[in-house]
Scaffold this motif. Structure first.
Motif, PDB file in Angstrom:
ATOM      1  N   LYS A 169      -9.611   6.970   1.387  1.00 48.07           N
ATOM      2  CA  LYS A 169      -8.605   6.697   1.601  1.00 48.07           C
ATOM      3  C   LYS A 169      -9.268   5.423   2.575  1.00 48.07           C
ATOM      4  O   LYS A 169      -9.524   5.315   3.646  1.00 48.07           O
ATOM      5  CB  LYS A 169      -8.226   7.567   2.615  1.00 48.07           C
ATOM      6  N   LYS A 170      -9.537   4.338   2.313  1.00 56.53           N
ATOM      7  CA  LYS A 170      -9.817   2.788   2.935  1.00 56.53           C
ATOM      8  C   LYS A 170      -9.473   2.002   2.357  1.00 56.53           C
ATOM      9  O   LYS A 170      -8.988   2.067   1.176  1.00 56.53           O
ATOM     10  CB  LYS A 170     -11.095   3.111   2.841  1.00 56.53           C
ATOM     11  N   ILE A 171      -9.300   1.136   3.104  1.00 55.98           N
ATOM     12  CA  ILE A 171      -8.526   0.052   3.248  1.00 55.98           C
ATOM     13  C   ILE A 171      -9.224  -1.006   3.555  1.00 55.98           C
ATOM     14  O   ILE A 171     -10.528  -1.351   3.467  1.00 55.98           O
ATOM     15  CB  ILE A 171      -7.406  -0.176   4.165  1.00 55.98           C
ATOM     16  N   ILE A 218      -1.740  -8.488  -2.705  1.00 53.06           N
ATOM     17  CA  ILE A 218      -2.118  -7.076  -1.660  1.00 53.06           C
ATOM     18  C   ILE A 218      -2.090  -5.989  -3.217  1.00 53.06           C
ATOM     19  O   ILE A 218      -0.974  -5.865  -3.808  1.00 53.06           O
ATOM     20  CB  ILE A 218      -0.822  -6.990  -1.048  1.00 53.06           C
ATOM     21  N   ILE A 219      -3.302  -5.238  -2.762  1.00 51.86           N
ATOM     22  CA  ILE A 219      -3.563  -3.877  -3.788  1.00 51.86           C
ATOM     23  C   ILE A 219      -2.741  -2.602  -3.144  1.00 51.86           C
ATOM     24  O   ILE A 219      -4.340  -2.084  -2.802  1.00 51.86           O
ATOM     25  CB  ILE A 219      -4.055  -4.090  -5.272  1.00 51.86           C
ATOM     26  N   THR A 220      -1.911  -1.344  -3.647  1.00 51.35           N
ATOM     27  CA  THR A 220      -1.812  -0.539  -3.130  1.00 51.35           C
ATOM     28  C   THR A 220      -1.196   1.042  -4.271  1.00 51.35           C
ATOM     29  O   THR A 220      -0.699   0.446  -4.986  1.00 51.35           O
ATOM     30  CB  THR A 220      -0.720  -0.659  -1.714  1.00 51.35           C
ATOM     31  N   PRO A 221      -1.740   2.103  -3.274  1.00 49.91           N
ATOM     32  CA  PRO A 221      -0.872   2.939  -4.634  1.00 49.91           C
ATOM     33  C   PRO A 221       0.095   2.904  -4.888  1.00 49.91           C
ATOM     34  O   PRO A 221       1.285   2.801  -3.767  1.00 49.91           O
ATOM     35  CB  PRO A 221      -1.474   4.680  -4.081  1.00 49.91           C
ATOM     36  N   LYS A 222       0.890   3.208  -5.571  1.00 52.09           N
ATOM     37  CA  LYS A 222       2.572   2.944  -6.258  1.00 52.09           C
ATOM     38  C   LYS A 222       3.253   3.869  -4.998  1.00 52.09           C
ATOM     39  O   LYS A 222       4.171   4.338  -4.424  1.00 52.09           O
ATOM     40  CB  LYS A 222       3.030   2.856  -6.599  1.00 52.09           C
ATOM     41  N   THR A 263       4.079   2.659   1.909  1.00 53.10           N
ATOM     42  CA  THR A 263       4.285   2.972   3.347  1.00 53.10           C
ATOM     43  C   THR A 263       2.901   1.575   3.897  1.00 53.10           C
ATOM     44  O   THR A 263       3.058   0.417   4.680  1.00 53.10           O
ATOM     45  CB  THR A 263       3.884   3.938   4.276  1.00 53.10           C
ATOM     46  N   ILE A 264       1.897   2.129   3.413  1.00 56.01           N
ATOM     47  CA  ILE A 264       0.453   0.997   3.311  1.00 56.01           C
ATOM     48  C   ILE A 264       0.739  -0.856   2.628  1.00 56.01           C
ATOM     49  O   ILE A 264       0.274  -1.287   3.942  1.00 56.01           O
ATOM     50  CB  ILE A 264      -0.171   1.660   2.683  1.00 56.01           C
ATOM     51  N   LYS A 265       1.650  -1.031   1.701  1.00 60.61           N
ATOM     52  CA  LYS A 265       1.415  -1.922   1.849  1.00 60.61           C
ATOM     53  C   LYS A 265       3.106  -2.605   2.650  1.00 60.61           C
ATOM     54  O   LYS A 265       2.638  -4.101   2.838  1.00 60.61           O
ATOM     55  CB  LYS A 265       2.522  -1.627   0.395  1.00 60.61           C
ATOM     56  N   GLU A 266       3.523  -2.006   2.908  1.00 64.65           N
ATOM     57  CA  GLU A 266       4.712  -2.482   4.089  1.00 64.65           C
ATOM     58  C   GLU A 266       3.585  -2.777   5.443  1.00 64.65           C
ATOM     59  O   GLU A 266       4.125  -3.411   6.287  1.00 64.65           O
ATOM     60  CB  GLU A 266       4.932  -1.029   4.204  1.00 64.65           C
ATOM     61  N   ASN A 308     -14.500   1.946  -8.552  1.00 61.79           N
ATOM     62  CA  ASN A 308     -15.401   2.557  -8.558  1.00 61.79           C
ATOM     63  C   ASN A 308     -14.698   4.196  -7.883  1.00 61.79           C
ATOM     64  O   ASN A 308     -15.673   4.695  -6.965  1.00 61.79           O
ATOM     65  CB  ASN A 308     -16.288   2.324  -9.091  1.00 61.79           C
ATOM     66  N   HIS A 309     -13.250   4.210  -7.556  1.00 59.64           N
ATOM     67  CA  HIS A 309     -12.635   5.117  -6.260  1.00 59.64           C
ATOM     68  C   HIS A 309     -13.612   4.727  -5.248  1.00 59.64           C
ATOM     69  O   HIS A 309     -12.819   6.103  -4.090  1.00 59.64           O
ATOM     70  CB  HIS A 309     -12.700   6.726  -6.814  1.00 59.64           C
ATOM     71  N   LYS A 310     -13.843   3.268  -4.777  1.00 61.25           N
ATOM     72  CA  LYS A 310     -14.147   3.816  -3.233  1.00 61.25           C
ATOM     73  C   LYS A 310     -13.416   3.101  -2.279  1.00 61.25           C
ATOM     74  O   LYS A 310     -13.715   2.900  -1.187  1.00 61.25           O
ATOM     75  CB  LYS A 310     -16.065   2.881  -2.877  1.00 61.25           C
ATOM     76  N   CYS A 311     -12.206   2.532  -2.326  1.00 60.95           N
ATOM     77  CA  CYS A 311     -11.101   2.495  -1.368  1.00 60.95           C
ATOM     78  C   CYS A 311      -9.768   2.531  -2.366  1.00 60.95           C
ATOM     79  O   CYS A 311      -9.793   2.539  -3.435  1.00 60.95           O
ATOM     80  CB  CYS A 311     -11.409   0.691  -1.106  1.00 60.95           C
ATOM     81  N   SER A 312      -8.515   2.839  -0.975  1.00 61.72           N
ATOM     82  CA  SER A 312      -7.175   2.624  -1.832  1.00 61.72           C
ATOM     83  C   SER A 312      -6.315   1.574  -1.380  1.00 61.72           C
ATOM     84  O   SER A 312      -4.878   1.671  -2.263  1.00 61.72           O
ATOM     85  CB  SER A 312      -6.483   4.429  -0.739  1.00 61.72           C
ATOM     86  N   ALA A 313      -6.284   0.632  -0.851  1.00 57.31           N
ATOM     87  CA  ALA A 313      -5.853  -0.654  -0.209  1.00 57.31           C
ATOM     88  C   ALA A 313      -7.222  -1.431  -0.979  1.00 57.31           C
ATOM     89  O   ALA A 313      -7.974  -1.763   0.702  1.00 57.31           O
ATOM     90  CB  ALA A 313      -5.485  -0.270   0.711  1.00 57.31           C
TER      91      ALA A 313
END
Length: 324
Positions: A194-196, A305-309, A313-316, A237-242
Protein backbone atom coordinates in the motif's frame (compact mmCIF):
# COMPACT_ATOMS: atom_id res chain seq x y z
CA UNK A 1 37.76 5.61 -34.46
CA UNK A 2 34.52 5.71 -36.45
CA UNK A 3 31.64 3.49 -35.36
CA UNK A 4 31.82 0.04 -36.94
CA UNK A 5 28.85 -2.29 -37.29
CA UNK A 6 29.25 -5.70 -35.63
CA UNK A 7 29.75 -8.66 -37.98
CA UNK A 8 30.75 -12.33 -37.94
CA UNK A 9 34.36 -11.36 -38.61
CA UNK A 10 34.23 -8.56 -36.04
CA UNK A 11 31.63 -9.61 -33.39
CA UNK A 12 32.02 -6.52 -31.23
CA UNK A 13 29.24 -4.06 -30.47
CA UNK A 14 30.47 -0.51 -29.99
CA UNK A 15 28.41 2.23 -28.42
CA UNK A 16 28.02 4.98 -31.05
CA UNK A 17 29.46 8.20 -29.61
CA UNK A 18 27.57 11.21 -30.95
CA UNK A 19 29.07 13.90 -28.68
CA UNK A 20 25.61 15.02 -27.49
CA UNK A 21 24.26 15.35 -31.06
CA UNK A 22 21.24 13.01 -31.35
CA UNK A 23 20.81 13.82 -35.03
CA UNK A 24 24.28 12.62 -36.02
CA UNK A 25 24.06 9.67 -38.46
CA UNK A 26 25.23 6.52 -36.74
CA UNK A 27 27.89 5.78 -39.36
CA UNK A 28 29.56 9.12 -38.63
CA UNK A 29 29.61 8.58 -34.86
CA UNK A 30 32.82 7.78 -33.06
CA UNK A 31 33.57 4.73 -30.94
CA UNK A 32 35.89 3.72 -28.14
CA UNK A 33 37.04 0.22 -27.24
CA UNK A 34 36.23 0.77 -23.55
CA UNK A 35 32.59 1.28 -24.55
CA UNK A 36 32.19 -2.05 -26.35
CA UNK A 37 31.22 -5.67 -25.70
CA UNK A 38 31.49 -8.98 -27.54
CA UNK A 39 28.28 -10.36 -29.04
CA UNK A 40 27.23 -13.93 -29.85
CA UNK A 41 26.49 -15.51 -33.21
CA UNK A 42 22.83 -15.77 -32.20
CA UNK A 43 22.69 -12.07 -31.39
CA UNK A 44 24.32 -11.25 -34.72
CA UNK A 45 21.67 -13.26 -36.56
CA UNK A 46 18.98 -11.12 -34.92
CA UNK A 47 20.93 -7.95 -35.68
CA UNK A 48 21.32 -8.83 -39.37
CA UNK A 49 18.46 -11.16 -40.39
CA UNK A 50 15.76 -11.60 -37.74
CA UNK A 51 12.60 -13.61 -38.21
CA UNK A 52 9.92 -11.09 -37.24
CA UNK A 53 7.03 -13.09 -38.68
CA UNK A 54 4.89 -12.99 -35.53
CA UNK A 55 4.50 -10.69 -32.55
CA UNK A 56 5.76 -13.45 -30.27
CA UNK A 57 9.01 -13.94 -32.19
CA UNK A 58 9.44 -10.18 -32.64
CA UNK A 59 9.10 -9.70 -28.90
CA UNK A 60 11.67 -12.42 -28.22
CA UNK A 61 14.03 -10.93 -30.79
CA UNK A 62 13.79 -7.56 -29.07
CA UNK A 63 14.51 -9.09 -25.67
CA UNK A 64 17.59 -10.78 -27.13
CA UNK A 65 18.60 -7.59 -28.91
CA UNK A 66 18.32 -5.55 -25.70
CA UNK A 67 20.55 -7.82 -23.60
CA UNK A 68 23.93 -6.56 -24.88
CA UNK A 69 22.58 -3.02 -25.22
CA UNK A 70 21.70 -3.13 -21.54
CA UNK A 71 25.19 -4.47 -20.82
CA UNK A 72 26.64 -1.55 -22.78
CA UNK A 73 24.86 0.89 -20.46
CA UNK A 74 26.59 -0.74 -17.49
CA UNK A 75 30.01 -0.77 -19.20
CA UNK A 76 29.72 2.92 -20.07
CA UNK A 77 28.16 4.20 -16.85
CA UNK A 78 31.30 5.20 -14.95
CA UNK A 79 33.04 7.10 -17.75
CA UNK A 80 30.46 8.33 -20.29
CA UNK A 81 30.21 12.13 -20.82
CA UNK A 82 27.16 13.81 -19.29
CA UNK A 83 25.43 16.79 -20.88
CA UNK A 84 22.50 19.05 -19.97
CA UNK A 85 19.54 19.63 -22.27
CA UNK A 86 17.10 22.52 -21.77
CA UNK A 87 17.40 22.75 -17.99
CA UNK A 88 20.23 22.02 -15.53
CA UNK A 89 18.40 18.98 -14.07
CA UNK A 90 17.50 17.60 -17.53
CA UNK A 91 20.45 15.39 -18.40
CA UNK A 92 21.48 13.31 -21.37
CA UNK A 93 24.53 11.11 -21.87
CA UNK A 94 26.19 9.68 -24.93
CA UNK A 95 24.81 6.35 -23.71
CA UNK A 96 21.20 7.59 -24.10
CA UNK A 97 21.90 8.79 -27.62
CA UNK A 98 24.02 5.79 -28.63
CA UNK A 99 21.48 3.17 -27.51
CA UNK A 100 18.72 5.05 -29.31
CA UNK A 101 20.77 5.21 -32.51
CA UNK A 102 21.44 1.45 -32.37
CA UNK A 103 17.77 0.59 -31.92
CA UNK A 104 16.63 3.03 -34.59
CA UNK A 105 19.11 1.51 -37.04
CA UNK A 106 17.68 -1.95 -36.35
CA UNK A 107 14.08 -0.79 -36.72
CA UNK A 108 14.80 1.20 -39.89
CA UNK A 109 16.52 -1.85 -41.39
CA UNK A 110 14.10 -4.62 -40.39
CA UNK A 111 10.79 -2.85 -39.66
CA UNK A 112 10.92 0.17 -41.98
CA UNK A 113 7.14 0.61 -42.03
CA UNK A 114 6.96 0.99 -38.25
CA UNK A 115 7.27 4.44 -36.67
CA UNK A 116 9.68 4.91 -33.78
CA UNK A 117 9.48 7.90 -31.44
CA UNK A 118 12.69 8.17 -29.45
CA UNK A 119 13.29 10.57 -26.60
CA UNK A 120 16.53 11.93 -28.01
CA UNK A 121 16.06 12.00 -31.80
CA UNK A 122 13.66 13.71 -34.21
CA UNK A 123 10.04 12.59 -34.12
CA UNK A 124 8.21 11.32 -37.22
CA UNK A 125 4.59 12.23 -37.90
CA UNK A 126 2.14 9.52 -36.82
CA UNK A 127 -0.95 8.23 -38.61
CA UNK A 128 -3.83 6.24 -37.02
CA UNK A 129 -2.81 3.12 -38.98
CA UNK A 130 0.82 3.12 -37.81
CA UNK A 131 2.50 0.64 -35.55
CA UNK A 132 4.07 3.20 -33.27
CA UNK A 133 7.04 2.52 -30.99
CA UNK A 134 8.16 4.68 -28.07
CA UNK A 135 11.73 4.45 -26.86
CA UNK A 136 13.50 5.82 -23.81
CA UNK A 137 17.04 4.42 -24.07
CA UNK A 138 17.78 5.30 -20.44
CA UNK A 139 14.80 6.08 -18.26
CA UNK A 140 16.32 7.63 -15.14
CA UNK A 141 19.28 9.46 -16.68
CA UNK A 142 19.88 11.45 -13.48
CA UNK A 143 20.19 8.16 -11.56
CA UNK A 144 22.44 6.78 -14.29
CA UNK A 145 24.67 9.85 -14.21
CA UNK A 146 24.90 9.56 -10.41
CA UNK A 147 26.13 5.94 -10.77
CA UNK A 148 22.90 4.53 -9.29
CA UNK A 149 21.11 1.35 -10.37
CA UNK A 150 17.59 2.75 -10.83
CA UNK A 151 17.48 3.15 -14.59
CA UNK A 152 15.94 1.07 -17.35
CA UNK A 153 15.34 0.79 -21.08
CA UNK A 154 11.73 1.51 -22.05
CA UNK A 155 10.56 0.16 -25.39
CA UNK A 156 6.83 0.14 -26.05
CA UNK A 157 4.37 0.18 -28.89
CA UNK A 158 0.71 0.56 -29.81
CA UNK A 159 -1.27 -0.61 -32.81
CA UNK A 160 -4.96 -0.44 -33.74
CA UNK A 161 -5.81 1.25 -30.46
CA UNK A 162 -4.22 -1.40 -28.23
CA UNK A 163 -0.84 -2.23 -26.70
CA UNK A 164 1.34 -4.10 -29.19
CA UNK A 165 4.74 -5.11 -27.76
CA UNK A 166 6.08 -3.47 -24.62
CA UNK A 167 9.29 -4.06 -22.66
CA UNK A 168 10.84 -2.54 -19.54
CA UNK A 169 14.41 -3.82 -19.15
CA UNK A 170 16.45 -3.31 -15.97
CA UNK A 171 20.13 -3.51 -16.99
CA UNK A 172 21.68 -3.87 -13.53
CA UNK A 173 19.79 -7.09 -12.73
CA UNK A 174 19.30 -8.24 -16.36
CA UNK A 175 15.62 -8.65 -15.54
CA UNK A 176 12.63 -7.35 -17.44
CA UNK A 177 8.88 -7.40 -17.92
CA UNK A 178 7.22 -7.65 -21.30
CA UNK A 179 3.85 -7.89 -23.01
CA UNK A 180 2.76 -8.87 -26.49
CA UNK A 181 -0.67 -9.83 -27.88
CA UNK A 182 0.01 -13.50 -27.11
CA UNK A 183 1.61 -13.43 -23.64
CA UNK A 184 3.09 -11.43 -20.79
CA UNK A 185 5.74 -11.94 -18.13
CA UNK A 186 3.69 -9.97 -15.61
CA UNK A 187 1.72 -11.77 -12.92
CA UNK A 188 -0.54 -9.53 -10.89
CA UNK A 189 -0.98 -9.72 -7.14
CA UNK A 190 -4.11 -9.02 -5.11
CA UNK A 191 -1.96 -7.67 -2.29
CA UNK A 192 0.62 -5.20 -3.61
CA UNK A 193 2.20 -2.95 -0.99
CA UNK A 194 0.00 0.00 0.00
CA UNK A 195 2.26 2.67 -1.37
CA UNK A 196 1.63 5.50 -3.82
CA UNK A 197 4.21 6.45 -6.41
CA UNK A 198 4.79 9.55 -8.48
CA UNK A 199 7.94 11.18 -9.79
CA UNK A 200 8.95 14.82 -10.02
CA UNK A 201 12.12 16.87 -9.77
CA UNK A 202 13.07 17.71 -6.14
CA UNK A 203 12.71 21.47 -6.70
CA UNK A 204 9.04 21.14 -7.74
CA UNK A 205 7.39 22.52 -4.60
CA UNK A 206 3.78 22.34 -5.84
CA UNK A 207 4.12 18.69 -6.87
CA UNK A 208 5.59 17.85 -3.47
CA UNK A 209 2.70 19.51 -1.66
CA UNK A 210 0.14 17.61 -3.75
CA UNK A 211 1.94 14.33 -3.17
CA UNK A 212 1.96 14.83 0.59
CA UNK A 213 -1.75 15.74 0.48
CA UNK A 214 -2.55 12.48 -1.35
CA UNK A 215 -0.45 10.46 1.11
CA UNK A 216 -2.19 12.06 4.10
CA UNK A 217 -5.68 11.48 2.69
CA UNK A 218 -5.05 7.86 1.76
CA UNK A 219 -2.85 7.03 4.75
CA UNK A 220 -0.63 5.08 2.37
CA UNK A 221 3.15 5.23 2.24
CA UNK A 222 5.33 6.99 -0.36
CA UNK A 223 7.30 5.15 -3.01
CA UNK A 224 9.73 6.89 -5.38
CA UNK A 225 12.67 5.77 -7.50
CA UNK A 226 13.42 9.03 -9.40
CA UNK A 227 12.67 7.18 -12.66
CA UNK A 228 9.19 6.65 -14.11
CA UNK A 229 10.05 3.44 -15.93
CA UNK A 230 11.63 1.92 -12.84
CA UNK A 231 8.64 2.96 -10.72
CA UNK A 232 6.24 1.19 -13.09
CA UNK A 233 8.64 -1.77 -13.24
CA UNK A 234 8.53 -1.98 -9.44
CA UNK A 235 4.75 -1.68 -9.56
CA UNK A 236 4.84 -4.87 -11.66
CA UNK A 237 6.93 -6.33 -8.84
CA UNK A 238 4.12 -5.46 -6.38
CA UNK A 239 6.09 -2.69 -4.61
CA UNK A 240 3.25 -0.14 -4.79
CA UNK A 241 -0.50 0.00 -5.30
CA UNK A 242 -1.07 3.32 -7.03
CA UNK A 243 0.78 5.50 -9.49
CA UNK A 244 0.20 8.89 -11.06
CA UNK A 245 2.18 11.20 -13.28
CA UNK A 246 0.99 14.58 -14.52
CA UNK A 247 2.34 15.87 -17.84
CA UNK A 248 4.01 12.60 -18.71
CA UNK A 249 5.94 11.85 -21.89
CA UNK A 250 4.82 8.77 -23.86
CA UNK A 251 8.12 6.81 -23.71
CA UNK A 252 8.11 7.19 -19.91
CA UNK A 253 4.62 5.84 -19.30
CA UNK A 254 3.33 3.74 -22.24
CA UNK A 255 5.56 0.62 -21.91
CA UNK A 256 4.92 0.14 -18.19
CA UNK A 257 1.22 1.01 -18.40
CA UNK A 258 0.75 -1.43 -21.30
CA UNK A 259 2.27 -4.31 -19.34
CA UNK A 260 0.15 -3.51 -16.26
CA UNK A 261 -2.92 -3.32 -18.53
CA UNK A 262 -2.66 -7.07 -19.12
CA UNK A 263 -4.18 -7.48 -15.63
CA UNK A 264 -7.82 -6.71 -14.92
CA UNK A 265 -6.76 -5.66 -11.41
CA UNK A 266 -5.80 -2.15 -12.49
CA UNK A 267 -7.86 0.89 -13.41
CA UNK A 268 -5.68 2.74 -15.94
CA UNK A 269 -6.84 6.30 -16.60
CA UNK A 270 -5.29 8.77 -19.01
CA UNK A 271 -6.31 12.43 -19.30
CA UNK A 272 -4.95 14.73 -22.01
CA UNK A 273 -3.76 18.28 -21.40
CA UNK A 274 -7.19 19.35 -22.69
CA UNK A 275 -8.87 17.30 -19.92
CA UNK A 276 -10.12 14.60 -22.29
CA UNK A 277 -10.23 11.08 -20.84
CA UNK A 278 -9.11 8.60 -23.51
CA UNK A 279 -7.21 5.34 -23.74
CA UNK A 280 -3.46 5.89 -23.56
CA UNK A 281 -3.16 3.42 -26.46
CA UNK A 282 -5.85 4.99 -28.67
CA UNK A 283 -5.42 5.44 -32.41
CA UNK A 284 -8.39 7.79 -32.69
CA UNK A 285 -7.43 10.26 -35.46
CA UNK A 286 -8.03 13.28 -33.22
CA UNK A 287 -5.82 11.77 -30.54
CA UNK A 288 -3.06 10.99 -33.07
CA UNK A 289 -3.21 14.59 -34.28
CA UNK A 290 -2.99 15.70 -30.66
CA UNK A 291 0.12 13.54 -30.15
CA UNK A 292 1.76 14.99 -33.26
CA UNK A 293 1.17 18.49 -31.92
CA UNK A 294 2.66 17.51 -28.56
CA UNK A 295 5.76 16.16 -30.32
CA UNK A 296 6.31 19.61 -31.87
CA UNK A 297 6.38 21.16 -28.40
CA UNK A 298 7.63 19.51 -25.19
CA UNK A 299 6.28 15.98 -25.84
CA UNK A 300 4.23 16.03 -22.61
CA UNK A 301 0.96 14.36 -23.50
CA UNK A 302 -1.08 14.23 -20.27
CA UNK A 303 -1.73 12.59 -16.93
CA UNK A 304 -1.59 8.85 -16.23
CA UNK A 305 -3.27 7.39 -13.13
CA UNK A 306 -3.09 3.69 -12.22
CA UNK A 307 -5.07 2.47 -9.20
CA UNK A 308 -6.77 -0.73 -8.02
CA UNK A 309 -10.26 -1.19 -9.43
CA UNK A 310 -11.39 -2.51 -6.06
CA UNK A 311 -10.47 0.77 -4.35
CA UNK A 312 -11.92 3.63 -6.45
CA UNK A 313 -11.46 6.08 -3.57
CA UNK A 314 -7.72 6.20 -4.25
CA UNK A 315 -8.32 7.34 -7.82
CA UNK A 316 -10.82 9.97 -6.65
CA UNK A 317 -8.35 11.39 -4.14
CA UNK A 318 -5.60 11.63 -6.74
CA UNK A 319 -7.81 13.31 -9.35
CA UNK A 320 -9.35 15.76 -6.87
CA UNK A 321 -5.93 16.73 -5.56
CA UNK A 322 -4.45 17.24 -9.02
CA UNK A 323 -7.42 19.39 -10.02
CA UNK A 324 -7.40 21.50 -6.86
Amino acid sequence: MSWQEPSETHPILYLPLAKANPNLPINTCGSDKKFSINVTTHWLSIWTSPNNSSTKTLCQNLLTLLEPLAELTIVAQNHIPIHTKNEPHDLVTDTDIGIELLLKKWFNTHLPNHKIIGEETQKPTLKPTDICWYLDPIDGTANYAAKKDNFCINLGSTYNGSPYINIVYHPKTKKYHYQNPKETSYQSSKNPEKKICTEFYPHKTKENIMYNTILQQTNWQPFQTQALGISLYEMMNHKCSAFYKANGKPWDIIPGAAILATSNYWDITFITKHYQAISLFSNNPKFINYLNECFKENCRIGTLIITPKNNPTIKEIIINTLQS
